[in-house]
Every structure is written in C-alpha cells, then in structure tokens.
Enzyme design. Sequence first.
Site, PDB file in Angstrom:
ATOM      1  N   TYR A 109       0.312  -0.936  -0.030  1.00  0.00           N
ATOM      2  CA  TYR A 109      -0.180   0.278  -0.079  1.00  0.00           C
ATOM      3  C   TYR A 109       0.666   1.296   0.350  1.00  0.00           C
ATOM      4  O   TYR A 109       1.158   2.053  -0.822  1.00  0.00           O
ATOM      5  CB  TYR A 109      -0.620  -0.170   0.943  1.00  0.00           C
ATOM      6  CG  TYR A 109      -1.182   0.702   1.065  1.00  0.00           C
ATOM      7  CD1 TYR A 109      -2.418   1.813   0.430  1.00  0.00           C
ATOM      8  CD2 TYR A 109      -2.135   1.496   2.811  1.00  0.00           C
ATOM      9  CE1 TYR A 109      -2.918   2.928   0.792  1.00  0.00           C
ATOM     10  CE2 TYR A 109      -2.621   2.552   2.736  1.00  0.00           C
ATOM     11  CZ  TYR A 109      -3.572   3.091   2.203  1.00  0.00           C
ATOM     12  OH  TYR A 109      -4.365   4.277   2.387  1.00  0.00           O
ATOM     13  N   SER A 130       6.156   3.700  13.486  1.00  0.00           N
ATOM     14  CA  SER A 130       4.308   4.004  13.344  1.00  0.00           C
ATOM     15  C   SER A 130       4.522   4.627  14.964  1.00  0.00           C
ATOM     16  O   SER A 130       5.234   4.153  16.226  1.00  0.00           O
ATOM     17  CB  SER A 130       3.862   2.606  13.791  1.00  0.00           C
ATOM     18  OG  SER A 130       2.213   2.670  14.105  1.00  0.00           O
ATOM     19  N   TYR A 184       3.142  -6.963  17.279  1.00  0.00           N
ATOM     20  CA  TYR A 184       3.938  -5.744  16.156  1.00  0.00           C
ATOM     21  C   TYR A 184       4.314  -4.902  16.646  1.00  0.00           C
ATOM     22  O   TYR A 184       5.522  -3.703  15.615  1.00  0.00           O
ATOM     23  CB  TYR A 184       2.239  -5.677  15.482  1.00  0.00           C
ATOM     24  CG  TYR A 184       2.296  -4.270  13.979  1.00  0.00           C
ATOM     25  CD1 TYR A 184       3.240  -4.195  13.057  1.00  0.00           C
ATOM     26  CD2 TYR A 184       1.614  -2.509  14.554  1.00  0.00           C
ATOM     27  CE1 TYR A 184       2.744  -2.950  12.334  1.00  0.00           C
ATOM     28  CE2 TYR A 184       1.952  -1.931  14.154  1.00  0.00           C
ATOM     29  CZ  TYR A 184       2.543  -1.807  12.966  1.00  0.00           C
ATOM     30  OH  TYR A 184       2.663  -0.359  12.381  1.00  0.00           O
ATOM     31  N   LYS A 207       8.138  -2.733  15.994  1.00  0.00           N
ATOM     32  CA  LYS A 207       8.604  -0.995  15.787  1.00  0.00           C
ATOM     33  C   LYS A 207       9.615  -0.470  16.843  1.00  0.00           C
ATOM     34  O   LYS A 207      10.540   0.007  16.146  1.00  0.00           O
ATOM     35  CB  LYS A 207       6.812  -0.054  15.552  1.00  0.00           C
ATOM     36  CG  LYS A 207       6.486  -0.109  14.555  1.00  0.00           C
ATOM     37  CD  LYS A 207       7.461  -1.039  13.444  1.00  0.00           C
ATOM     38  CE  LYS A 207       6.233  -1.513  11.527  1.00  0.00           C
ATOM     39  NZ  LYS A 207       7.046  -1.132  10.568  1.00  0.00           N
TER      40      LYS A 207
HETATM   41  C1  UD1 Z   1      -2.973   0.375  14.274  1.00  0.00           C
HETATM   42  C2  UD1 Z   1      -2.399   0.050  14.996  1.00  0.00           C
HETATM   43  C3  UD1 Z   1      -1.286   1.137  14.133  1.00  0.00           C
HETATM   44  C4  UD1 Z   1      -0.526  -0.260  12.998  1.00  0.00           C
HETATM   45  C5  UD1 Z   1      -1.865   0.355  11.945  1.00  0.00           C
HETATM   46  C6  UD1 Z   1      -1.909  -0.236  10.353  1.00  0.00           C
HETATM   47  C7  UD1 Z   1      -1.758   0.120  17.280  1.00  0.00           C
HETATM   48  C8  UD1 Z   1      -2.095   1.295  18.353  1.00  0.00           C
HETATM   49  N1  UD1 Z   1      -1.620   0.875  15.981  1.00  0.00           N
HETATM   50  O1  UD1 Z   1      -3.933   1.726  14.074  1.00  0.00           O
HETATM   51  O2  UD1 Z   1       0.307   1.486  14.456  1.00  0.00           O
HETATM   52  O3  UD1 Z   1       0.262   0.761  12.144  1.00  0.00           O
HETATM   53  O4  UD1 Z   1      -3.444  -0.745  13.018  1.00  0.00           O
HETATM   54  O5  UD1 Z   1      -2.811  -1.660  10.927  1.00  0.00           O
HETATM   55  O6  UD1 Z   1      -1.589  -0.646  17.501  1.00  0.00           O
HETATM   56  N2  UD1 Z   1     -12.319   0.985  14.003  1.00  0.00           N
HETATM   57  C9  UD1 Z   1     -13.504   0.840  13.814  1.00  0.00           C
HETATM   58  N3  UD1 Z   1     -14.217  -0.170  13.404  1.00  0.00           N
HETATM   59  C10 UD1 Z   1     -13.200  -0.616  12.539  1.00  0.00           C
HETATM   60  C11 UD1 Z   1     -11.762  -0.886  12.243  1.00  0.00           C
HETATM   61  C12 UD1 Z   1     -11.747   0.027  12.851  1.00  0.00           C
HETATM   62  O7  UD1 Z   1     -14.315   1.248  14.685  1.00  0.00           O
HETATM   63  O8  UD1 Z   1     -14.057  -1.997  11.982  1.00  0.00           O
HETATM   64  C13 UD1 Z   1     -11.843   2.508  14.775  1.00  0.00           C
HETATM   65  C14 UD1 Z   1     -10.439   1.649  15.444  1.00  0.00           C
HETATM   66  O9  UD1 Z   1     -11.064   1.204  16.584  1.00  0.00           O
HETATM   67  C15 UD1 Z   1      -9.934   2.972  15.602  1.00  0.00           C
HETATM   68  C16 UD1 Z   1     -10.357   3.448  14.897  1.00  0.00           C
HETATM   69  O10 UD1 Z   1     -11.061   2.455  13.721  1.00  0.00           O
HETATM   70  O11 UD1 Z   1     -10.569   3.687  16.780  1.00  0.00           O
HETATM   71  C17 UD1 Z   1      -9.059   2.892  13.129  1.00  0.00           C
HETATM   72  O12 UD1 Z   1      -8.668   1.762  14.260  1.00  0.00           O
HETATM   73  P1  UD1 Z   1      -7.340   1.467  12.809  1.00  0.00           P
HETATM   74  O13 UD1 Z   1      -8.184   1.526  11.046  1.00  0.00           O
HETATM   75  O14 UD1 Z   1      -7.933  -0.188  12.822  1.00  0.00           O
HETATM   76  O15 UD1 Z   1      -6.046   1.839  13.009  1.00  0.00           O
HETATM   77  P2  UD1 Z   1      -5.276   1.310  14.396  1.00  0.00           P
HETATM   78  O16 UD1 Z   1      -6.042   0.681  15.571  1.00  0.00           O
HETATM   79  O17 UD1 Z   1      -5.648   3.464  14.926  1.00  0.00           O
END
Ligand code: UD1
Length: 345
Positions: free
Chosen positions: A14, A128, A153, A157
């Site tokens: 990506y 990250s 993971y 990092k």
């Molecule tokens: C996570 C990792 C980050 C990593 C990234 C890429 C941690 C703390 N963060 O980021 O280091 O680089 O993934 O894989 O380890 N959400 C929903 N519904 C969903 C999916 C996500 O509500 O179906 C919410 C999550 O709860 C979060 C936000 O969206 O609050 C972002 O989630 P996500 O896109 O998975 O990224 P991070 O968790 O921030």
Amino acid sequence: MNKGTILVTGGTGYIGSHTTVELQAAGYSVVIIDNLSNSNIDVLDGIERISGIRPAFVQADCTDMGALKQLFKEYPGIKGIINFAASKAVGESMEKPVLYYRNNLNTLMNLLDCMTEFNVKGIVFSSSCTVYGEPDENPVTEAAPIKKATSPYGNTKQISEEIITDVINAGAPFKSVILRYFNPVGAHPTAEIGELPNGVPQNLIPYITQTAIGIRKELSVFGNDYPTPDGSCIRDFINVVDLAKAHVKAMDRMLENEGSDKIEIYNLGTGNGVSVLELINTFEEATGVKVPYKIVGRRPGDIEKVWGNPSHANTVLGWKADTPLADTMRSAWAWQCRLRERGIM
Ligand code: UD1
C-alpha cells in the site's frame, strides 16, 4: 535528471507503491523487492500507468540474505533504501508473534548488513505512532515518551528503531531517517493503486469502503463510550500520497544534505484529530454514499486518542500533509469502485 537508484522493500504494498510513484516523479530509479505475501504483481501495472515507468522488480523475501545479496549485485550502485517490507496486522501479531519478530527484525538486520557491504548511503524506516502507546498529551511530538508496546507488531517497530539507533551509534557508514506514521488512508487520485487488504479488513477505511459497496453488511464502530467529544476514538488520518511525498523529502535530505544528522526521527501526520464517527460522516458527505454502521464494544488494545504534531517534519523536511480529508475519502471510494469494475472485489 536521474538522482540514483532506491531499493523499495515491500514496494508493491500500500504505502510502498504510492512512494514508488513519488520517487519516480522526483527523478529516482526504483528497484522493488517484495515477496507478494500481502500484495499483487499487478500493482506494477498500476505504477506504470501513473508514472510511465515500470520499476525493476525482484520477487524475494528480505529475510533471505542470499536473495538480497544477489539483488545488490544485479543492481549495483543502490544509494538508498526505504524499508516497508513488514507484517503489519496487530491482531495477527498477537497470535503469531514469532512470525512478526522474524519477518520484521530479520528483514531490517539483513538490510543493515547489506548497506555496509554494498555501500548504501541511507535507509528510511517505516515506523508508527504505535510507539507512543496511549500518549499523555496530544498532539504528540517526537519527544513524547515511548510506551511499552501492547502487541508484538508494535514491539517490532520499537525494537527496529533501537536496532537502527544502536547500529548508527556504533559507527555504521550510513544514515537513517525513522518516520512515525499516524493513520495512512486513501488512494492515488488516479485510482490506479490503493489499499488491498487480504480477507476481512482490520483497518477502518477499507472496512468503510467495503461496507459502502456492499461487500460487508455493516461497519462495527468499536466503542462510543470513550472520554472524547462524541465517544468514539480519535486518530490522525493522513493521505497516503502526502505520506509518500514525505519519504522523498526524507531521502533527498539524507542523501544530499551533508548537515543532516546520522539519525533523524519525524512524525508524519496532519496535526488534526478526527473521530471515527466524524470520519464516517466525512466519507458519507464527500461521496454521497451511506455507510450502515452499529456501535459495538471497545476493541481490546485500542488507543483512545492519538494525533500527531508534524511541526518538525513541516520545518525541517519542508513537507506538509495538506490534502483535505474529503478528497482523501473520495479517493478511497474511487479505488474501491475501480476494484469492483475490474472484478477484483
Ligand atoms: C493500528 C495500529 C497501528 C498500525 C495500524 C495499521 C496500534 C495502537 N495501532 O492502528 O500501529 O500501524 O493499525 O495496521 O497498534 N475501527 C472501528 N471499526 C473497524 C475498524 C476500526 O471502529 O472495523 C476503529 C478502531 O477502533 C480505531 C480506529 O477505527 O479507533 C482506527 O482503527 P485502525 O484503522 O485499525 O487503525 P489503528 O488501530 O489506529
């Protein structure tokens, strides 16, 4: 003008694919190494359609030292490396920690050894904001304390940053820039390349676009009882092309600026915190497409709120993430629609 050859590990992924396009636009030649474990060879076509240049490609695993050395012999004079090749799913890393430590750390250590042997001048490393854990204050600067990692993971990092620091402090004959990304989202405005998750997406944006197009029934919003204005988590969503451009700035500075430090660290974010619910709204308003969602319980391990202070990158690299979030959402949607047109998803 040819500014020299850059090895992009994980270049069909990506962020790697978007960065390859920006490196080419800036006058670099690119050699990609990728094992295609989480990406597709067709990405090379997308890159070529955008830039008119097909990057050199080697299908191999960076944990394979023999293959790496072969690559450096085949493409002599590689000046810099950008290391994207890594496993990146937080949940999977809890189940398969050894896979994560082996892939992510052996890749880095092999590259560092090759740099000395093949006289490579610098390496940009994808880190990250996960290294800050739940930060004490937002926006987060590079001086914020590193918190104990909550997943293998995240730990890879942190350990990778420490390995690079130790190697440079031990007098390695090269430089490094560590880039700490906040949440990269969106796709190239041409919709020729974008994010292509394997299976059910774990990250928010691919889940939103797959729900909007009908692949998923509804999005689960993980928690609306956080102490934030609307109760959902807050993140710093940065456009992937803006992010890619920062890598070019970092590479230019590392290779061309004699005065740059042997090791530099930059936060790459927008400086704005946006909640999960606000993001869904922005997507719906920007695209005119509804995203059915339901509120469910919190996801274990989630950070409540984190957004970056990018001032250091703004001033020293002369870089700013300035794509409006609505444009970024439209690009993510255009990419999802392109995947549908091509019958991929
Ligand atoms: C996570 C990792 C980050 C990593 C990234 C890429 C941690 C703390 N963060 O980021 O280091 O680089 O993934 O894989 O380890 N959400 C929903 N519904 C969903 C999916 C996500 O509500 O179906 C919410 C999550 O709860 C979060 C936000 O969206 O609050 C972002 O989630 P996500 O896109 O998975 O990224 P991070 O968790 O921030």
